[in-house]
Design a protein around this motif. Sequence first.
Motif, mmCIF file in Angstrom:
data_model
loop_
_atom_site.group_PDB
_atom_site.id
_atom_site.type_symbol
_atom_site.label_atom_id
_atom_site.label_comp_id
_atom_site.label_asym_id
_atom_site.label_seq_id
_atom_site.Cartn_x
_atom_site.Cartn_y
_atom_site.Cartn_z
ATOM 1 N N HIS A 40 2.560 -5.775 -12.423
ATOM 2 C CA HIS A 40 0.841 -5.981 -11.265
ATOM 3 C C HIS A 40 1.664 -5.004 -9.964
ATOM 4 O O HIS A 40 0.408 -4.301 -8.888
ATOM 5 N N THR A 41 2.781 -5.263 -9.867
ATOM 6 C CA THR A 41 3.246 -4.350 -8.607
ATOM 7 C C THR A 41 3.066 -2.733 -8.787
ATOM 8 O O THR A 41 3.122 -1.955 -7.814
ATOM 9 N N GLU A 43 1.837 -1.081 -10.810
ATOM 10 C CA GLU A 43 0.941 -0.270 -11.222
ATOM 11 C C GLU A 43 -0.180 0.146 -10.556
ATOM 12 O O GLU A 43 -0.883 0.689 -10.128
ATOM 13 N N LYS A 44 0.462 -0.784 -8.687
ATOM 14 C CA LYS A 44 -0.656 -0.806 -7.341
ATOM 15 C C LYS A 44 0.414 0.509 -6.458
ATOM 16 O O LYS A 44 0.259 1.119 -5.851
ATOM 17 N N ILE A 45 1.529 0.688 -7.149
ATOM 18 C CA ILE A 45 2.078 1.776 -5.953
ATOM 19 C C ILE A 45 2.355 3.224 -6.870
ATOM 20 O O ILE A 45 2.549 4.086 -6.034
ATOM 21 N N GLN A 48 0.105 5.829 -5.764
ATOM 22 C CA GLN A 48 -0.088 5.988 -4.017
ATOM 23 C C GLN A 48 1.427 7.632 -3.570
ATOM 24 O O GLN A 48 1.190 7.843 -4.620
ATOM 25 N N GLN A 114 -3.045 -6.350 -1.568
ATOM 26 C CA GLN A 114 -3.882 -5.664 -2.670
ATOM 27 C C GLN A 114 -3.096 -3.878 -1.998
ATOM 28 O O GLN A 114 -2.767 -3.685 -1.336
ATOM 29 N N GLU A 115 -3.636 -3.537 -2.599
ATOM 30 C CA GLU A 115 -3.512 -1.967 -3.404
ATOM 31 C C GLU A 115 -4.235 -0.786 -1.791
ATOM 32 O O GLU A 115 -3.080 -0.278 -0.984
ATOM 33 N N GLU A 116 -5.058 -1.870 -0.794
ATOM 34 C CA GLU A 116 -5.541 -1.799 0.257
ATOM 35 C C GLU A 116 -4.426 -1.387 1.300
ATOM 36 O O GLU A 116 -4.380 -0.732 2.247
ATOM 37 N N ILE A 118 -1.291 -1.493 0.646
ATOM 38 C CA ILE A 118 -0.478 -0.145 0.690
ATOM 39 C C ILE A 118 -0.698 1.082 1.058
ATOM 40 O O ILE A 118 0.161 1.580 1.972
ATOM 41 N N LYS A 119 -1.454 1.362 1.139
ATOM 42 C CA LYS A 119 -2.714 2.749 1.773
ATOM 43 C C LYS A 119 -2.090 2.262 3.061
ATOM 44 O O LYS A 119 -2.332 3.752 3.635
ATOM 45 N N ASP A 181 -5.111 -9.734 3.356
ATOM 46 C CA ASP A 181 -4.309 -9.975 2.282
ATOM 47 C C ASP A 181 -3.186 -11.226 2.034
ATOM 48 O O ASP A 181 -1.818 -10.671 2.471
#
Length: 206
Positions: A40-41, A43-45, A48, A114-116, A118-119, A181
């Motif tokens: 899960h970690t 796949e969000k990275i 990016q 959340q992916e947001e 990270i962005k 988050d």
Amino acid sequence: MLIADGSKLSCIVLAAGRSKRMGSNNKLLLPFHGKELILHTIEKIIGQDFFEIVIVTGWQSHELEKILMNYPVKLINHPGYLEGQSTSLKKGLSVISEKTLGAFFVLGDQPMVQEETIKRLIAGFLQKPSFLTAPYYKDKRGNPVIIPRQFFSWLNQLQGDQGARDLFLREEIINKIHVHDPGVVEDIDTPEDYEKLKTKQNILRG
């Protein structure tokens, strides 16, 4: 994974720990939403704007490498992981590109970030590339964090189980990114933490 026109940030995922408080289980390999928690970690990275992604493994490295080998990441086994968190930090720093502007440190056991977020952290760093960048949820500092290259020498002086916490006490050099988050302040250290995570999973499904 190298992005020629990317952010010039290297991502270092810390995934070497023994998970002592979890008992005999490697928390990163526990199931969550139908796959191992660490995925899960990751796949969000991978989507990016990172110059490269390094995953530092240690305990049960072969099992982790099996599930990560098909991802666009650099897997680095750290046999000395029992010597403390500082050694994993330094192992990651030792293999990243000299062209990087900073290191985006991620904990492998925070699947709810959340992916947001990270962005936003990446964007915040690019606005203030000489500052430490960290997420804050309800005024509490969390992870992941970004540490610019000029602080790498400080990190390389750490010993034993020291992390970068003392560095982040210097609030005058921190770019605070306030986020909605709670995942940035939640990690999975104990069986109780994991049960709480599964409860959230059921809420998401319901």
